[in-house]
Write a protein that holds these residues in place. Structure first.
Motif, PDB file in Angstrom:
ATOM      1  N   VAL A 144       9.138   0.561  -6.780  1.00  0.00           N
ATOM      2  CA  VAL A 144       8.223  -0.570  -6.643  1.00  0.00           C
ATOM      3  C   VAL A 144       6.969  -0.130  -5.899  1.00  0.00           C
ATOM      4  O   VAL A 144       7.007   0.765  -5.065  1.00  0.00           O
ATOM      5  CB  VAL A 144       8.876  -1.765  -5.906  1.00  0.00           C
ATOM      6  CG1 VAL A 144      10.102  -2.256  -6.663  1.00  0.00           C
ATOM      7  CG2 VAL A 144       9.240  -1.408  -4.463  1.00  0.00           C
ATOM      8  N   THR A 145       5.837  -0.769  -6.236  1.00  0.00           N
ATOM      9  CA  THR A 145       4.605  -0.529  -5.484  1.00  0.00           C
ATOM     10  C   THR A 145       4.532  -1.530  -4.343  1.00  0.00           C
ATOM     11  O   THR A 145       4.747  -2.730  -4.530  1.00  0.00           O
ATOM     12  CB  THR A 145       3.366  -0.689  -6.375  1.00  0.00           C
ATOM     13  OG1 THR A 145       3.368  -1.982  -6.995  1.00  0.00           O
ATOM     14  CG2 THR A 145       3.330   0.384  -7.453  1.00  0.00           C
ATOM     15  N   THR A 173      -4.047   3.461  -0.689  1.00  0.00           N
ATOM     16  CA  THR A 173      -4.237   2.092  -0.218  1.00  0.00           C
ATOM     17  C   THR A 173      -3.893   1.054  -1.291  1.00  0.00           C
ATOM     18  O   THR A 173      -4.337   1.129  -2.423  1.00  0.00           O
ATOM     19  CB  THR A 173      -5.699   1.892   0.226  1.00  0.00           C
ATOM     20  OG1 THR A 173      -6.001   2.862   1.237  1.00  0.00           O
ATOM     21  CG2 THR A 173      -5.921   0.496   0.782  1.00  0.00           C
ATOM     22  N   VAL A 174      -3.083   0.097  -0.903  1.00  0.00           N
ATOM     23  CA  VAL A 174      -2.715  -1.077  -1.704  1.00  0.00           C
ATOM     24  C   VAL A 174      -2.396  -0.721  -3.157  1.00  0.00           C
ATOM     25  O   VAL A 174      -3.112  -1.079  -4.083  1.00  0.00           O
ATOM     26  CB  VAL A 174      -3.833  -2.142  -1.644  1.00  0.00           C
ATOM     27  CG1 VAL A 174      -3.355  -3.457  -2.253  1.00  0.00           C
ATOM     28  CG2 VAL A 174      -4.269  -2.390  -0.214  1.00  0.00           C
ATOM     29  N   PRO A 175      -1.278  -0.025  -3.395  1.00  0.00           N
ATOM     30  CA  PRO A 175      -0.892   0.301  -4.777  1.00  0.00           C
ATOM     31  C   PRO A 175      -0.588  -0.965  -5.574  1.00  0.00           C
ATOM     32  O   PRO A 175      -0.059  -1.934  -5.041  1.00  0.00           O
ATOM     33  CB  PRO A 175       0.351   1.172  -4.603  1.00  0.00           C
ATOM     34  CG  PRO A 175       0.909   0.788  -3.268  1.00  0.00           C
ATOM     35  CD  PRO A 175      -0.277   0.427  -2.419  1.00  0.00           C
ATOM     36  N   TYR A 176      -0.920  -0.912  -6.861  1.00  0.00           N
ATOM     37  CA  TYR A 176      -0.794  -2.095  -7.719  1.00  0.00           C
ATOM     38  C   TYR A 176       0.193  -1.808  -8.853  1.00  0.00           C
ATOM     39  O   TYR A 176       1.391  -1.966  -8.690  1.00  0.00           O
ATOM     40  CB  TYR A 176      -2.186  -2.473  -8.240  1.00  0.00           C
ATOM     41  CG  TYR A 176      -2.287  -3.878  -8.748  1.00  0.00           C
ATOM     42  CD1 TYR A 176      -2.766  -4.901  -7.925  1.00  0.00           C
ATOM     43  CD2 TYR A 176      -1.942  -4.199 -10.051  1.00  0.00           C
ATOM     44  CE1 TYR A 176      -2.871  -6.202  -8.396  1.00  0.00           C
ATOM     45  CE2 TYR A 176      -2.049  -5.491 -10.521  1.00  0.00           C
ATOM     46  CZ  TYR A 176      -2.513  -6.496  -9.696  1.00  0.00           C
ATOM     47  OH  TYR A 176      -2.608  -7.781 -10.161  1.00  0.00           O
ATOM     48  N   GLY A 177      -0.299  -1.364 -10.006  1.00  0.00           N
ATOM     49  CA  GLY A 177       0.592  -1.090 -11.127  1.00  0.00           C
ATOM     50  C   GLY A 177       1.158   0.320 -11.087  1.00  0.00           C
ATOM     51  O   GLY A 177       0.641   1.203 -10.393  1.00  0.00           O
ATOM     52  N   LEU A 178       2.214   0.552 -11.835  1.00  0.00           N
ATOM     53  CA  LEU A 178       2.788   1.885 -11.982  1.00  0.00           C
ATOM     54  C   LEU A 178       3.454   2.004 -13.339  1.00  0.00           C
ATOM     55  O   LEU A 178       3.819   1.001 -13.960  1.00  0.00           O
ATOM     56  CB  LEU A 178       3.799   2.208 -10.874  1.00  0.00           C
ATOM     57  CG  LEU A 178       5.232   1.660 -11.010  1.00  0.00           C
ATOM     58  CD1 LEU A 178       6.166   2.414 -10.072  1.00  0.00           C
ATOM     59  CD2 LEU A 178       5.300   0.182 -10.716  1.00  0.00           C
ATOM     60  N   VAL A 179       3.618   3.260 -13.760  1.00  0.00           N
ATOM     61  CA  VAL A 179       4.316   3.552 -15.007  1.00  0.00           C
ATOM     62  C   VAL A 179       5.027   4.872 -14.823  1.00  0.00           C
ATOM     63  O   VAL A 179       4.540   5.759 -14.113  1.00  0.00           O
ATOM     64  CB  VAL A 179       3.334   3.581 -16.202  1.00  0.00           C
ATOM     65  CG1 VAL A 179       2.327   4.706 -16.067  1.00  0.00           C
ATOM     66  CG2 VAL A 179       4.059   3.651 -17.523  1.00  0.00           C
TER      67      VAL A 179
END
Length: 473
Positions: A144-145, A173-179
């Motif tokens: 999870v981010t 800083t402040v990670p959002y989406g990931l794949v």
């Protein structure tokens, strides 16, 4: 918050707008009743599928409420704080997170730099991670981010375990989406660049700076930098939607072998979500604040923009009735964009034509994913106007029938287990009311939803399926 999911390893994502007709959105909607409004939207709770809703009234009422909230959020963001109202504990998350990220599990590398890198800076030599040995990450682990931190967190989602947090890794800083790719590498959209994480060894390998200048690095819902992110089917390219505060967004193309940005294309404003067509020939960026989807040809980088506004565009930036997340339907490559638990826009990205199908959750909606058999899952964050229903997870079968599972508190995004029997719904939420965990939903209906701890305000989520680690189950 789909093997390329803007926030999920099985999702493929969005598009921008070519204005051929403010979408033929023939406002069919499963509505049993009509809404009468006094000041803000008041709903008599009944909807008729063929009935016409007082859409103009609804728009106006919702826009008024949303504009006030938007102004508050924007003020918080300019001040460099998290968006939305925060309790003392929540507002302290930024200052305390470096010492306590993810429930006591120390992050595996030093804090990421705060200044924004120049477009010409190298991808990773200046921020090489420490590589302390760690056990192999088991299959079925979640990644999870942490929107309330600078980390991604590895989570054991089994509700019967006493400890769920396995480790955290600092990414930016402040990670959002990931794949996550089949090779076990995770690509994470942060404010400064795309972080590359080795999920088997739980270390950051690189952070690739954006080519686009997005201003000072800040936190909160409206911060500049990466948002939606997706991976090409062949794994050779990553596509990340970069938010440029006050202007159009940019889709940046990352060469995964060279680990550098090789192209950039202008798309809609605040690209919440990014998806890829099944054949990898097109990328779709969903422009949240421009009410559109931009289709990008991956070979020529030519673009087409399509308006996606089933309620119209009144209220502008202050409207709640904007597109958030999309998925690509495996059967025909059409994009599915849910709105307010009431309308599902089905967009043909080749022609730009769209239709609307009714939905039944009646709640503001964010994250979405779709399974290989075409089952759509959509996260309901909760009410934005009087009469709306609470947070939920909609499970929509390919034939359009829906089951709505109530959730406790706002949630943001969703991923599904490899066997398709369990959904994992993050509680981070981009606004106020968020939590530091996720909800595990048994899609067979045999067990009630269960909550587990998971990082710091988790947004994006992916299920780790590749690698050589043992299985969790």
């Amino acid at each position: 918050m789909n093997a390329s999911h803007t926030m999920n390893a099985s999702r493929t994502m969005n598009a921008p707008r070519a204005v051929n007709a403010p979408r033929a959105v023939n406002a069919r909607r499963a509505v049993s009743g009509r809404r009468a409004v006094s000041g803000r939207r008041a709903v008599d709770g009944r909807r008729a599928v063929d009935g016409r809703r007082a859409v103009n009234v609804r728009r106006a009422a919702v826009a008024v409420a949303a504009a006030a909230v938007f102004a508050s959020c924007a003020t918080d963001t300019r001040a460099g704080t998290h968006s939305g109202t925060q309790s003392g504990a929540q507002s302290g998350a930024r200052s305390g997170v470096r010492a306590e990220a993810s429930a006591g599990a120390a992050p595996s590398e030093s804090p990421s730099p705060s200044p924004s890198p120049s477009p010409s800076s190298s991808s990773s030599s200046s921020s090489s991670p420490s590589r302390s040995p760690s056990p192999a990450t088991p299959h079925g682990t979640l990644l999870v981010t942490d929107f309330g931190s600078d980390t991604v967190t590895f989570v054991d989602p089994d509700p019967e375990r006493r400890r769920h947090t396995l480790a955290s890794v600092r990414v930016g800083t402040v990670p959002y989406g990931l794949v996550v790719g089949d090779d076990g590498l995770a690509w994470v959209a942060t404010a400064e660049g795309v972080a590359v994480v080795d999920t088997a060894n739980r270390t950051r390998l690189a952070r690739i700076p954006y080519r686009t200048r997005t201003g000072p690095v800040t936190t909160g819902e409206y911060r500049g930098g990466g948002m939606g992110i997706a991976l090409a089917p062949d794994g050779r390219r990553v596509y990340v939607g970069v938010n440029v505060p006050g202007g159009d967004g940019v889709l940046e193309v990352v060469d995964t072998a060279r680990r550098e940005v090789v192209a950039a294309v202008r798309v809609g404003r605040r690209p919440f979500d990014v998806d890829v067509s099944p054949d990898g020939g097109e990328v779709y960026a969903t422009g949240h604040d421009s009410f559109d989807v931009t289709a990008v040809d991956t070979r020529t980088l030519g673009t087409r923009r399509y308006e996606v506004a089933p309620y119209g565009t009144e209220g502008g930036l202050g409207s709640w009735l904007k597109p958030h997340y999309a998925v690509v339907r495996p059967a025909d490559g059409r994009l599915l964009l849910p709105f307010e638990g009431e309308r599902l826009v089905v967009l043909d990205p080749r022609s730009g034509r769209s239709t609307i199908e009714p939905m039944t959750a009646d709640t503001h909606q964010h994250g979405a994913t779709i399974t290989p058999d075409g089952t759509l899952l959509v996260v309901g964050t909760g009410p934005v106007a009087a009469g709306d229903r609470g947070p939920s997870l909609t499970v929509r079968a390919p034939d359009g029938s829906e089951r709505v599972v109530p959730l406790d508190g706002p949630h943001e995004d969703v991923a599904v287990s490899a066997d398709g029997r369990t959904a994992y719904v993050t509680k981070g939420f981009t606004r106020d009311g968020y939590g530091n965990g996720l909800t595990v939903v048994d899609l067979t209906g045999k067990r009630p939803p269960a909550e587990v701890d998971a990082g710091s305000r988790p947004l994006g989520v992916a299920v780790l399926r590749a690698g050589d680690g043992p299985s969790l189950r």
